[in-house]
Design an enzyme around this catalytic site. Structure first.
Site, short mmCIF file in Angstrom:
data_model
loop_
_atom_site.label_atom_id
_atom_site.label_comp_id
_atom_site.label_asym_id
_atom_site.label_seq_id
_atom_site.Cartn_x
_atom_site.Cartn_y
_atom_site.Cartn_z
N GLY A 419 0.82 -1.26 -0.10
CA GLY A 419 0.30 0.13 -0.19
C GLY A 419 0.32 1.47 0.00
N GLN A 420 1.77 0.84 0.17
CA GLN A 420 2.73 2.48 0.72
C GLN A 420 4.25 2.59 -0.70
OE1 GLN A 420 1.82 4.28 2.88
NE2 GLN A 420 0.57 2.90 3.70
N LYS A 437 12.28 -0.57 -0.10
CA LYS A 437 11.28 -0.06 -0.68
C LYS A 437 11.13 1.36 -0.83
CE LYS A 437 7.72 0.61 3.05
NZ LYS A 437 6.95 -0.25 3.95
N ASP A 534 -1.62 -3.93 13.45
CA ASP A 534 -1.85 -4.49 11.63
C ASP A 534 -1.08 -5.94 11.55
OD1 ASP A 534 -3.06 -4.41 9.63
OD2 ASP A 534 -1.85 -3.94 8.64
#
Length: 739
Positions: A419-420, A437, A534
């Site tokens: 999602g990032q 990332k 999460d």
């Protein structure tokens, strides 16, 4: 005279060729028989109306008259396969098409749900950048359940408060009978549920509304909703590989021809059943990149905003660019000539030293620009106000080092999407394999998540938490560098994607102990308590020895020691979220315990947290697991590998622990420290039983002795919880802060 006539004819010929070239460059369709417009909407290729005018069926447009008497039968374009009216088609990056989309309304007091348009297997997604989810009406609670191509499910939504002044002609939500929130990325399917929060009504209309809408349109054009209303929604689109290579611009094209072309095509996104690619004109060119010759040169000199020439210079357009030349002024030419000569002499005598200084300054300015843009100042503020953060071991990598490590971020190095952002596998100059990332285009919400992850991971020093090696803020988008975890996620491991090493009971129990130990460390032994928020099997990675590593701290939060809970908007993954947190918006350490209970149930049953097959009585594994235990049906739902390898008494002990973690009342759940201790006690008793059996053989009396000694181990372990926790699964090295 003859010479003048020849020159005149040549001039006319050149002008005619220019006009023809301009007309050809302006065309947006593949051939002259294709319609360029439907009504007042331009239909550029790869979209089209007639046969042979669109690239494939998803891009077919039908042009039909409107049934609306207001439009007097004026023709409108519709996407044929989706039956949605097209308002605008945008060829810029990313490719977008605006459509008219009906709103969901309910004028009853009960709960109402609606399954919305499904875009699965299509080349379209709902744009997370341009769209917002809106709820309107007095005390309206609207929930958006999002389903993704990898079968994962998440949810969001908001509650519109009630006010005594009715909704009247406002351009956007201002917290009165209206609320709005963002939507997840890569969304192709979702359903909407509306339910009243109370019986209170302010005397205005009882109707409630929930819908997706183009945020820019909503802020400038929206007035008041009605039941039959449709609003603009932005879809993003791309082409799959088969369709992409059938384009006129890509057929029979060599790599050299593509490199010298005026357009550039790349990845848009990768879903489970679809990989999208889009094309754009290269810098200095404009037009339609999907057509041969579709990208034409832009005349930057015709638009003052497109060139940087000063009043003392004259702009001259060139192919793909422009240049600024001196104006025809004798004095100015002399001054410029003398200055240029002096400048050349200065550069010659300055030599390499001056060049290096200038280059270093330019590099520093560029890095400072990106550092500020990527939240460097915000990160510094967070670090300066948090004395517990340890940044000594967090390295600031330079962009050249990471580009070399990933072969310029080649698509062949991609190992995952989140999602990032996108995760690449790379090798540093010292030979270390790392995971890098690369964040998406940063908006304020994603920037906060990025800064939060750096700050949280800088406080953690535990062997079962993925280690942050450093970050890079001097690039266009920020980069995070982690240790590389080679064996994927726990979810993949349990779903049988690794055929070489099957998930035995010993490995499952060890993984559960390692994750419980890491969470106990976060809650109790870190410099300040950290709530992960999460925990799920896809956020638990497995290293080369299949040891667990807890990852993804984007929505984690650090709290003060005396603080008992966090009050936040509900975030997390459907199936793992604590029901009490969902109802109250208050997240506690026991909310992480509930999520861990779902993971423990996955380890016992081999089932997913949310079932999409319908083989279970309920889609929620947590509810299914608890009801099965209460009905004495536990052994019918356990994984066959667990039943084959483990004694029933040990299984029941772990299952009871999972049930306690899943208790709907948070105060009745154990702490993560107690969970870790009970799992370790189970592992120790199991090992002791095995050692005694190896020593004495298969003798009935020995089994009794094993059972008695197991009970002793369990009792002694539980009575000395503090000492055992300090010597077993927790890595509680203190974090050092440099003075």
């Amino acid at each position: 005279m003859a010479l003048q006539m020849v020159l005149f004819r040549m001039l006319v010929l050149v002008m005619m060729c220019s006009v023809l070239n301009a007309f050809e460059g302006a065309s947006n369709v593949i051939n002259s028989s294709c319609s360029e417009y439907c009504g007042n909407v331009s239909i550029p290729y790869p979209f089209g109306i007639e046969n042979g005018c669109y690239v494939e069926d998803w891009f077919e447009i039908v042009c039909r008259s409107s049934n609306d008497s207001y439009d007097l039968g004026f023709p409108k374009p519709y996407l044929k396969k989706l039956d949605l009216e097209v308002l605008k088609i945008d060829m810029d990056f990313p490719g977008q098409v605006s459509v008219n989309y009906p709103i969901f309304s309910s004028c009853t007091d009960g709960t109402n749900s609606k399954k919305n348009l499904q875009l699965e297997k299509s080349p379209f997604i709902f744009s997370a950048t341009n769209n917002s989810f809106i709820a309107m009406g007095c005390n309206n609670s609207a929930l958006m359940l999002s389903i993704f191509p990898d079968d994962s499910i998440s949810f969001g939504g908001c509650n519109s408060p009630c006010d005594r002044a009715p909704f009247t002609n406002r351009s956007h939500c201002n917290a009165t009978n209206c609320c709005q929130t963002t939507i997840p990325s890569d969304l192709q399917e979702f359903s909407t549920t509306m339910q009243p929060k109370s019986s209170y009504n302010n005397g205005s209309s009882k109707c409630k509304y929930a819908f997706l809408v183009d945020q820019n349109w909503f802020e400038t054009n929206f007035t008041e909703p009605n039941q039959n209303m449709s609003v603009p929604v932005v879809l993003e689109w791309g082409l799959d590989n088969t369709t992409f290579y059938s384009l006129p611009t890509m057929k029979n094209m060599t790599a050299r021809e593509y490199k010298n072309s005026t357009y550039n095509c790349g990845w848009w996104l990768t879903l489970r059943n679809f990989t999208g690619r889009i094309c754009v004109c290269r810098s200095g060119y404009g037009g339609n990149p999907y057509l041969l010759g579709g990208c034409g040169d832009i005349n930057e000199c015709a638009n003052r905003d497109l060139n940087t020439c000063t009043l003392d210079t004259r702009c001259e357009n060139t192919e793909g660019s422009y240049r600024c030349v001196a104006a025809k002024n004798t004095k100015l030419s002399i001054i410029i000539g003398v200055s240029t000569s002096l400048g050349v002499l200065f550069l010659i005598f300055s030599g390499c030293g001056s060049y290096k200084v200038i280059k270093k300054r330019m590099r520093i300015k560029r890095k400072e620009k990106f550092f500020k843009q990527n939240g460097g100042l915000l990160l510094q503020q967070q670090l300066s106000t948090n004395n517990e953060v340890n940044v000594e071991n967090t390295k600031l990598f330079n962009s050249e080092e990471l580009e070399k490590a990933t072969d310029c971020f080649s698509v062949d190095r991609i190992i995952g999407h989140g999602g990032q952002g996108t995760v690449y596998k790379g090798m540093l100059a010292d030979g270390r394999i790392v995971a890098i990332k690369k964040s998406m285009v940063i908006d304020e919400e994603k920037l906060q998540a990025f800064i939060n992850e750096v700050v949280i991971l800088s406080q953690i020093n535990h062997r079962n938490v993925v280690k942050l090696l450093g970050c890079c803020l001097e690039t266009k988008v920020p980069l995070l560098v982690y240790e590389f975890i080679p064996n994927g996620t726990l979810a993949e491991y349990l779903n049988g994607q690794n055929e070489e090493f099957s998930p035995t009971w010993d490995m499952r129990l060890r993984i559960a102990i390692e994750v419980a130990g890491a969470l106990s460390y976060l809650h109790l032994a870190a410099s300040s308590p950290i709530y992960h928020r999460d925990i799920k099997s896809t956020n638990i990675l497995l290293d080369d020895k299949y040891r667990a590593k807890v990852a993804d701290f984007g929505i984690s939060r650090s709290v003060a020691i005396e603080q008992t809970h966090l009050s936040t908007l509900v975030q997390g993954t459907f199936g793992y979220v604590d029901p009490k947190y969902f109802r109250s918006g208050q997240f506690t350490d026991k909310s992480d315990v509930y999520s861990f209970g779902v993971v423990l149930a996955e380890l016992l049953t081999g089932e997913k947290a949310i079932s999409s097959t319908g083989t279970r009585d309920t889609k929620s594994l947590a509810a299914f697991f608890v009801s099965s235990m209460e009905e004495n049906n536990l052994f019918n739902i356990l994984d066959s590998q667990v039943l084959k390898e483990m004694e029933k008494e040990k299984i029941i002990a772990v299952a009871n622990l999972a049930k306690r973690c899943l208790n709907l009342k948070g105060r009745k759940r154990p702490t993560m420290r107690e969970v870790a201790m009970e799992l370790e006690a189970n592992q120790m008793s199991q090992k002791l039983a095995f050692d005694l059996q190896q020593k004495y053989g298969e003798i009935e009396d020995v089994k009794i002795e094993i059972s008695e000694q197991c009970d002793v181990v369990s009792i002694s372990t539980m009575s000395s919880m503090d000492s055992a926790i300090a010597t077993s699964s927790f890595d509680t090295k203190p974090l050092l802060i440099s003075s």
